[in-house]
Motif scaffolding. Structure first.
Motif, PDB file in Angstrom:
ATOM      1  N   VAL A   1       8.409   3.980  -0.247  1.00 61.13           N
ATOM      2  CA  VAL A   1       7.873   4.930  -1.220  1.00 61.13           C
ATOM      3  C   VAL A   1       8.268   6.324  -0.754  1.00 61.13           C
ATOM      4  O   VAL A   1       8.636   6.527   0.400  1.00 61.13           O
TER       5      VAL A   1
ATOM      6  N   GLU B   1      11.109   9.751   2.700  1.00 60.48           N
ATOM      7  CA  GLU B   1      11.004   8.322   2.415  1.00 60.48           C
ATOM      8  C   GLU B   1      10.208   7.634   3.520  1.00 60.48           C
ATOM      9  O   GLU B   1      10.432   7.882   4.704  1.00 60.48           O
TER      10      GLU B   1
ATOM     11  N   ALA C   1       0.998   2.695  -1.388  1.00 59.99           N
ATOM     12  CA  ALA C   1       1.756   1.523  -1.805  1.00 59.99           C
ATOM     13  C   ALA C   1       0.792   0.550  -2.462  1.00 59.99           C
ATOM     14  O   ALA C   1      -0.138   0.059  -1.808  1.00 59.99           O
TER      15      ALA C   1
END
Length: 556
Positions: free
Chosen positions: A130, A110, A142
């Motif tokens: 994300v 993550e 992103a």
């Protein structure tokens, strides 16, 4: 563009694959000759090309980011494809970038991101998380929404105890806004083994709104332990780079090599990039499913799928550009208010194979067949329809290979390059006619590929110097490819005499800087004297202006 010793189609398929090419063979077996008849069918069959992250019980395990003990942001950050309310942010986790898995193993991670109004991140306006998937080589993107149009932002990523370098980006102006000014830069052709990225170091210092990378971001050729012309004495590159890229792992590691360069990272961390590919991101002078070796097309499509996948993983591109096997939707349209429309082309994926064996040749029935295309039918229609609907003052076409006619000798029937638009004159003629029919008064073509700087007037009829000028083509030279180059290459006098619409020709390295406003477009050809030694200064070799509503270049 072919480098010395790599011109023309080579006869024959006896392609010797070593042990590291097992992946390529495995993928190619899925593409039968019958199914190969359409690239779409081939794409569906390429298992590794469609190996997407899975969910639930079959998903890769999650890594606790606190266990990452080495800096994972070694490849820097980048942003791309700015929209009025959005920009795409990119990074890739690789604490050991020269290993096949980047040192991240096969676990998900993550990653947090944040966007701020200031570089100290006191005024954070957007943020989120994300997941970096091993299937995507732990690349991170992103697609940040809800931003204000036409303003700069700062961004960074975080995972575990590690924080990425800070990047600066900006959004496009609002649709319909009567923008008065845009500054852009264009670069192309950055063979790592041909020199240092001094051009990128200088580009990072420029005050530009957006950079267009016009192809040959990397080269598939082997890079020796000394880095080729860089001639390293303080480091030794791993032997994994000393072979031509063919597999997904090869291409991923080659991007890691290129992005390990601090000057390239600095350029990416400054303005947003809009990228498109040419040939070397996959293989020299390829055309659709045809490689330069005359190999089994199914085998080459497997290689193309690997190259396209690695390209997406390592560039600031949105999910819409994620390849499906050897297919990818790379041509796309961006706008800068009412000032400029950018129609970004892909002139490799859909092209007919080069005529006359892909060598310079006098045009003839093969090259002038109206069925031949550089863009493919769908992209051609998309481009013409986009011009017809455009409300922009400047219609800018970032693409790869020379659009204008480029006679290579002084004969009455001169030889032309079959790898450029000269080898696809019917396709070019349809675009010239389409631009005129759409009333495109301010047409600007941005070009890479040829490792030299050119400035052309685009003529309605290149065979008639007195015919109408319909637009301008500006060709940026290379970042490094061709090594240092010379101000006047050996054929300078020949090309200037053979092409009366050619206004400028310089063989040194550098980049193109263009300012668009409501009155004119100014082009500055920025040049460095050497790239085989680091640290050269940048100067402006020449400047030209073309007036809005009055196509044609004049020096300033």
């Amino acid at each position: 563009m072919a480098l010395p010793g790599r011109t023309g189609r080579r006869p024959a398929p006896a392609l010797a694959l070593t042990a590291h090419d097992t992946e390529l063979r495995t993928a190619a077996r899925h593409v039968s000759r019958r199914r190969f008849l359409t690239v779409t069918a081939a794409a569906a069959a390429l298992a590794f090309g469609t190996n997407l992250p899975t969910r639930g019980a079959f998903a890769a395990p999650r890594l606790d980011a606190a266990r990452i003990t080495e800096d994972p942001f070694t490849l820097g950050v980048a942003s791309g494809d700015p929209l009025p309310d959005s920009v795409l942010l990119w990074t890739r986790l690789a604490p050991a970038p020269f290993q096949p898995d980047g040192g991240m193993g096969q676990q998900q991670v993550e990653v947090a991101w944040e966007v701020a109004l200031d570089d100290s991140f006191a005024l954070v306006v957007r943020g989120g998380t994300v997941v970096a998937h091993p299937e995507y080589a732990h690349s991170v993107r992103a697609d940040v929404r809800g931003l204000d149009p036409g303003r700069p932002y700062y961004y960074r990523f975080r995972t575990g105890a590690w924080i990425s370098p800070t990047g600066r980006t900006r959004t496009a102006p609002a649709a319909g806004e009567d923008v008065t000014r845009l500054r852009l830069a264009a670069v192309a052709c950055q063979a790592y083994h041909d020199g240092y990225y001094t051009v990128h170091r200088q580009l990072a210092r420029e005050d530009v709104d957006v950079v267009f990378h016009l192809g040959d971001y990397l080269y598939e050729y082997a890079v020796n332990s000394a880095g080729g012309a860089r001639n390293y004495t303080d480091r030794v590159l791993p032997s994994v780079f000393n072979r031509e890229t063919t597999t997904l792992a090869d291409y991923r590691m080659r991007y890691a090599l290129y992005k390990s360069d601090p000057d390239l990272r600095a350029a990416h961390a400054a303005p947003p990039f809009v990228v498109t590919w040419d040939d070397h991101e996959t293989e020299n002078n390829y055309a659709a499913e045809h490689d330069e070796n005359g190999s089994d097309p199914a085998l080459f499509l497997a290689r193309r799928a690997a190259a396209y996948r690695a390209y997406w993983e390592n560039q600031p591109l949105r999910a819409g550009q994620l390849p499906d096997g050897p297919d990818a939707q790379l041509f796309r349209r961006l706008n800068w208010g009412t000032l400029a429309q950018f129609d970004v082309l892909d002139t490799r994926q859909y092209r007919s194979d080069q005529a006359y064996g892909d060598v310079t040749h006098v045009p003839g029935p093969e090259s002038d067949d109206p069925a031949r295309s550089l863009t493919g039918d769908a992209q051609e229609r998309w481009l013409l329809d986009g011009w017809a609907a455009s409300g922009a003052l400047w219609n800018v076409m970032p693409q790869q290979v020379c659009f204008s006619q480029r006679a290579l000798d002084l004969n009455a029937q001169a030889k032309l390059s079959m790898d450029a638009w000269d080898g696809y004159r019917a396709n070019r003629g349809r675009l010239v006619a389409g631009a005129k029919a759409a009333g495109v008064e301010n047409w600007l073509v941005l070009t890479g590929d040829v490792h030299v700087a050119y400035a052309f007037d685009i003529k309605e009829d290149f065979g008639d110097a007195g015919s109408a000028t319909l637009g301008t083509e500006l060709t940026c030279t290379s970042v490094t490819s061709g090594r240092d180059g010379a101000e006047h290459p050996a054929n300078w006098d020949t090309l200037m005499r053979a092409n009366p619409h050619l206004r400028h020709y310089d063989g040194r390295r550098g980049y193109l800087r263009v300012e668009l406003n409501r009155e004119n477009a100014r082009a500055d050809f920025r040049t460095v004297p050497a790239v085989t030694t680091p640290g050269a200064a940048v100067t402006t070799a020449a400047s030209f202006v073309t007036e809005a509503g009055a196509p044609g270049l004049r020096p300033v």
